[in-house]
Enzyme design. Structure first.
Site, mmCIF file in Angstrom:
data_model
loop_
_atom_site.group_PDB
_atom_site.id
_atom_site.type_symbol
_atom_site.label_atom_id
_atom_site.label_comp_id
_atom_site.label_asym_id
_atom_site.label_seq_id
_atom_site.Cartn_x
_atom_site.Cartn_y
_atom_site.Cartn_z
ATOM 1 C CG ASP A 31 1.953 -2.087 -0.863
ATOM 2 O OD1 ASP A 31 2.679 -2.615 0.007
ATOM 3 O OD2 ASP A 31 1.817 -0.846 -0.983
ATOM 4 C CB ILE A 32 -2.269 1.351 -0.457
ATOM 5 C CG1 ILE A 32 -3.368 2.333 -0.805
ATOM 6 C CG2 ILE A 32 -1.124 2.015 0.294
ATOM 7 C CD1 ILE A 32 -4.100 2.889 0.396
ATOM 8 C CG ASN A 87 11.066 -4.364 4.526
ATOM 9 O OD1 ASN A 87 12.120 -4.769 4.039
ATOM 10 N ND2 ASN A 87 10.155 -3.722 3.814
ATOM 11 N N GLY A 93 13.210 -0.523 7.117
ATOM 12 C CA GLY A 93 12.094 0.269 6.605
ATOM 13 C C GLY A 93 10.729 -0.293 6.950
ATOM 14 C CD GLN A 94 8.164 -4.466 10.854
ATOM 15 O OE1 GLN A 94 9.214 -4.686 11.450
ATOM 16 N NE2 GLN A 94 7.044 -5.120 11.108
ATOM 17 C CB SER A 95 6.192 1.713 7.362
ATOM 18 O OG SER A 95 5.516 0.961 6.369
ATOM 19 C CG HIS A 100 3.826 -6.561 6.082
ATOM 20 N ND1 HIS A 100 4.047 -5.970 7.305
ATOM 21 C CD2 HIS A 100 4.532 -5.821 5.190
ATOM 22 C CE1 HIS A 100 4.825 -4.917 7.164
ATOM 23 N NE2 HIS A 100 5.147 -4.811 5.883
ATOM 24 C CG HIS A 102 6.500 -6.225 0.870
ATOM 25 N ND1 HIS A 102 5.929 -5.002 0.587
ATOM 26 C CD2 HIS A 102 6.962 -6.123 2.145
ATOM 27 C CE1 HIS A 102 6.062 -4.204 1.633
ATOM 28 N NE2 HIS A 102 6.683 -4.861 2.594
HETATM 29 P P1 AMP Z 1 6.715 -2.150 5.212
HETATM 30 O O1 AMP Z 1 7.278 -0.805 4.852
HETATM 31 O O2 AMP Z 1 7.578 -3.317 4.855
HETATM 32 O O3 AMP Z 1 6.253 -2.181 6.647
HETATM 33 O O4 AMP Z 1 5.432 -2.346 4.296
HETATM 34 C C1 AMP Z 1 4.202 -1.760 4.575
HETATM 35 C C2 AMP Z 1 3.443 -1.689 3.286
HETATM 36 O O5 AMP Z 1 2.079 -1.444 3.559
HETATM 37 C C3 AMP Z 1 3.902 -0.570 2.333
HETATM 38 O O6 AMP Z 1 4.362 -1.134 1.100
HETATM 39 C C4 AMP Z 1 2.651 0.279 2.161
HETATM 40 O O7 AMP Z 1 2.508 0.777 0.844
HETATM 41 C C5 AMP Z 1 1.548 -0.697 2.514
HETATM 42 N N1 AMP Z 1 0.303 -0.097 2.984
HETATM 43 C C6 AMP Z 1 0.179 0.902 3.884
HETATM 44 N N2 AMP Z 1 -1.128 1.159 4.108
HETATM 45 C C7 AMP Z 1 -1.828 0.286 3.335
HETATM 46 C C8 AMP Z 1 -3.216 0.054 3.117
HETATM 47 N N3 AMP Z 1 -4.170 0.778 3.739
HETATM 48 N N4 AMP Z 1 -3.581 -0.903 2.231
HETATM 49 C C9 AMP Z 1 -2.632 -1.609 1.570
HETATM 50 N N5 AMP Z 1 -1.303 -1.457 1.759
HETATM 51 C C10 AMP Z 1 -0.909 -0.508 2.613
#
Ligand code: AMP
Length: 114
Positions: A31-32, A87, A93-95, A100, A102
């Site tokens: 994760d970034i 999520n 909070g799914q972004s 995926h 975690h």
């Molecule tokens: P969620 O909020 O559950 O959808 O998780 C999305 C995750 O993706 C977050 O923890 C972000 O930090 C991670 N993320 C976003 N962009 C990247 C990226 N380019 N490389 C790795 N992780 C990322």
């Protein structure tokens, strides 16, 4: 592949990621913005928007994903325990709308999550 999906672009190697596992159906990368000393995202290579979009045909894929998570946690030395989170939707909070998981560990984790 969905062209406007960040994780599809990581699968396609159009966007760089710190990849820790790469097999025919599953990719894992760091994760970034890590929430713990170990924070790895484990994803299907095929675009699936969230856990709500899984179907009966995805049984083998789910085993592959969970075996990858077990391997990732073992390689990271998380014998003391770890957490697996996915999520689903806005309130959780799914972004990124590509399924995926975690894998988080390396410190004591509070419960319930926020
Ligand atoms: P969620 O909020 O559950 O959808 O998780 C999305 C995750 O993706 C977050 O923890 C972000 O930090 C991670 N993320 C976003 N962009 C990247 C990226 N380019 N490389 C790795 N992780 C990322």
């Amino acid at each position: 592949m969905s062209n406007d999906c960040l994780f599809c672009r990581i699968v396609a190697k159009e966007v760089d990621a710190d990849i820790v596992h790469d097999s025919s159906e599953v990719l894992a990368f760091r994760d970034i913005n890590p929430a713990a000393p170990t924070h790895v995202l484990v994803i299907p290579k095929r675009h699936i928007a969230s856990a709500n979009e899984l179907s009966d045909a995805d049984g083998h894929l789910l085993v592959d994903l969970f075996q990858t998570m077990a391997s990732v946690s073992a390689t990271a030395g998380l014998e003391g325990g770890h957490r697996i989170v996915t999520n689903v939707g806005h309130d959780a909070g799914q972004s990124v709308h590509h399924l995926h998981f975690h894998v988080v560990g390396g410190r004591s984790l509070g419960w319930p999550p926020g």
